[in-house]
Structures are given as C-alpha cells and as structure tokens.
Design a protein around this motif. Structure first.
Motif, PDB file in Angstrom:
ATOM      1  N   HIS A  70      50.495  38.041  44.654  1.00  0.00           N
ATOM      2  CA  HIS A  70      49.371  37.820  45.557  1.00  0.00           C
ATOM      3  C   HIS A  70      49.757  38.120  47.005  1.00  0.00           C
ATOM      4  N   GLY A  71      50.977  37.753  47.365  1.00  0.00           N
ATOM      5  CA  GLY A  71      51.440  38.086  48.706  1.00  0.00           C
ATOM      6  C   GLY A  71      51.500  39.586  48.930  1.00  0.00           C
ATOM      7  N   GLU A 114      58.538  31.531  50.654  1.00  0.00           N
ATOM      8  CA  GLU A 114      58.027  30.946  49.406  1.00  0.00           C
ATOM      9  C   GLU A 114      59.155  30.830  48.383  1.00  0.00           C
ATOM     10  N   ALA A 131      50.314  31.611  38.747  1.00  0.00           N
ATOM     11  CA  ALA A 131      50.710  31.201  40.094  1.00  0.00           C
ATOM     12  C   ALA A 131      50.860  32.470  40.935  1.00  0.00           C
ATOM     13  N   HIS A 132      51.816  33.326  40.533  1.00  0.00           N
ATOM     14  CA  HIS A 132      51.877  34.715  41.008  1.00  0.00           C
ATOM     15  C   HIS A 132      51.940  34.867  42.521  1.00  0.00           C
ATOM     16  N   ALA A 133      52.717  34.006  43.181  1.00  0.00           N
ATOM     17  CA  ALA A 133      52.761  34.055  44.639  1.00  0.00           C
ATOM     18  C   ALA A 133      53.268  35.398  45.167  1.00  0.00           C
ATOM     19  N   VAL A 179      51.915  25.319  44.548  1.00  0.00           N
ATOM     20  CA  VAL A 179      51.991  26.778  44.624  1.00  0.00           C
ATOM     21  C   VAL A 179      50.623  27.433  44.440  1.00  0.00           C
ATOM     22  N   GLU A 208      55.261  41.821  39.257  1.00  0.00           N
ATOM     23  CA  GLU A 208      55.354  41.749  40.711  1.00  0.00           C
ATOM     24  C   GLU A 208      55.903  43.023  41.355  1.00  0.00           C
ATOM     25  N   THR A 258      58.349  31.300  42.773  1.00  0.00           N
ATOM     26  CA  THR A 258      57.956  32.662  42.417  1.00  0.00           C
ATOM     27  C   THR A 258      57.624  32.792  40.934  1.00  0.00           C
ATOM     28  N   ARG A 313      48.756  27.685  47.781  1.00  0.00           N
ATOM     29  CA  ARG A 313      49.350  28.694  48.653  1.00  0.00           C
ATOM     30  C   ARG A 313      49.044  30.101  48.156  1.00  0.00           C
ATOM     31  N   SER A 314      49.273  30.321  46.881  1.00  0.00           N
ATOM     32  CA  SER A 314      49.138  31.654  46.327  1.00  0.00           C
ATOM     33  C   SER A 314      47.700  32.164  46.389  1.00  0.00           C
TER      34      SER A 314
END
Length: 284
Positions: free
Chosen positions: A145-146, A127, A140-142, A85, A188, A130, A88-89
């Motif tokens: 960040h997304g 994703e 991680a914070h996908a 992750v 988020e 999460t 990706r993130s």
C-alpha cells in the motif's frame, strides 16, 4: 452504526447517504479502516472512501481528508504483529487516492502534496509490521500500500526530477531495510516495481541517476558476494525480487518510459551479476 447500514450504501453503488452529515459518515468510515474484519475494512470502508474521492464528493474537503489520513499513519507506529497495522496501511491507500484526485483535478497547493509525501515516506521507512495476508483478518499489506501511494505521488504534476529521485531512494531504502525474518512474499516487490515505473514514465531521470540506483540494489541483491557463514539468500531476497519485477515490467509494459532500452541494459547487468552461477555454460 450497524454494518447493515453500510451494506445498503454498498448496494446503492456507494451513493452518499442523505440521512447523515458527511463529516459523521467520514469519521465512521475512517474508524472502519482499522477494523480487523476484511469485509468492513476492504469491502466497505476503503471502497466507499475511494469512490467518493474519485467522484468528487470531497473536492472541497480534500486537504482535510488527506490530513486526517496522514495522521492515521502514526496510529500504533512502532508496533509489529498488532491490529493497528490495518489503520496505518489503509490510511496510506486513502492518501494515495487523495493524491490521485489532485493529479486529475489540480485541487491542492504544492506544499500540501509535498507535506503528505514527506510524511508517507517517513511512515513507509519506519513501518515495522510488513505482514502481507493475516489469517482471519485479511490484507495488512503495508509495504504494498505504501508503494501504491508513492507511485501516485510520483505522478503528481507538482513533482519534478529531484522529488522523483528522492522517491526512488525511499523505495530502495525500504528494500534494504526489510527484516530477514519478514520476507516480502505477497507481491510487494511487484507493487514497488509498478510504483517505480510510474516515476520512470515521467521521463525526468537519466541513466546518470538511475544507474547508480540500480547498482546499489544489485550489490544488496547478490547472495554470492561474501563468505557462506550464514544464509545468503534471506537478506538478498527483497532486492533480488524487486530487480526481477522491474526487469519484467520494463520489458513488457505497453507504456514504457523513454529510457527503457538504456535502463534495461543496466538492470540486466545487475541481474547477471547477482545470478552469475546460474548463467554459466555447463562444461560438456
């Protein structure tokens, strides 16, 4: 290369080292984006790449850099609870930095930005991991960040009303898809509301688009609309938190969109509907 090398780069205000080719440095930093050590990932790789992008180091290479980062969005995609992750993130954050550079300097063709946007949106909606803060490994914070990257995309001069509407739909869909057992507890919804504000400030969308969009989220945010045969708050928490964050940012932003007054009324109606029991006047 040892982390001590990069400590020296950081101490030198991220001046690009002259002793190694930029391609080699970039490849190493890209690998470091996936590190489980937050000092390596957050403290070194991300700020180095973001700073070099902002300073124009990659201006002639921006398309290739962004393509490489977009490819990083697929590394381990479909996994949850694993260390992939991080790649990706943080790749998503660097794509956002590339888009922001193009927003300022107009370096890339519209097709490249739209391609990145499509691929970021697909990743964002598929994703599965999460998590926000991971103990001993950092952020991680996908989802956050997304959202940041989608906000940067929304500010692109290449995009207009149709693309802005599509980005808002992606943000809404992410909220509606959020697994009940993975609540968004690390800011988020606020980051997603901030991305929404970036789009709204473009002043391309009217209430004919925004009102049904808010209503869709309001229906999903209502814990009082069905039989109480399960916990009604878990599946409604993400859209509810988002609506509250959007209300706050619309109300207090020093740079509001032109539609703020009308949209605030729409958001207030949604919040009133989804919080009705708390707004009743008590019998005396």
């Amino acid at each position: 290369m040892s982390i001590g090398y990069w400590d020296q780069v950081q101490a030198a205000d991220f001046e690009v080292p002259a002793d190694r080719p930029l391609d080699d440095l970039t490849a190493e930093l890209t690998t470091m984006l996936g590190s489980t050590d937050p000092d390596v990932r957050d403290g070194t790789a991300f700020p180095a790449l973001a700073t070099w992008i902002q300073r124009g180091v990659y201006d002639d290479l921006l398309a290739g850099l962004g393509d490489g980062m977009v490819a990083g969005l697929s590394v381990g995609l479909g996994e949850s609870g694993t260390d992939t992750v991080f790649r990706r993130s943080f790749s998503a954050l660097i794509v956002g930095a590339c888009i922001e550079r193009d927003n300022d300097q107009h370096l890339l063709p519209v097709g490249k930005i739209l391609d990145w946007g499509d691929r970021v949106a697909v990743w964002f909606l598929t994703e599965l991991d999460t998590r926000g803060f991971v103990p001993d490994k950092g952020w991680a914070h996908a989802v956050a960040h997304g959202a940041d990257t989608l906000g940067a995309l929304g500010e692109s001069p290449h995009l207009g009303a149709a693309e802005h509407e599509a980005i808002l739909d992606v943000l809404a869909e992410r909220l509606l898809r959020q697994p009940v057992d993975q609540p968004l507890t690390a800011g988020e919804p606020d980051r997603m509301a901030a991305a929404t504000m970036q789009i709204l400030r473009r002043d391309t969308l009217g209430t004919d688009v925004l009102e049904p969009w808010v209503h869709r989220l309001g229906v999903a945010a209502n814990p009082f609309s069905g039989p109480v045969d399960h916990d009604p708050y878990a599946p409604t928490a993400a859209p509810q938190a988002f609506l509250r964050a959007l209300f706050l940012q619309l109300s207090l932003s020093p740079t509001p969109p032109a539609i703020r007054s009308d949209l605030l009324l729409v958001v207030i109606d949604a919040l009133r509907m989804t919080n009705a029991p708390y707004l009743r006047v008590a019998n005396r």
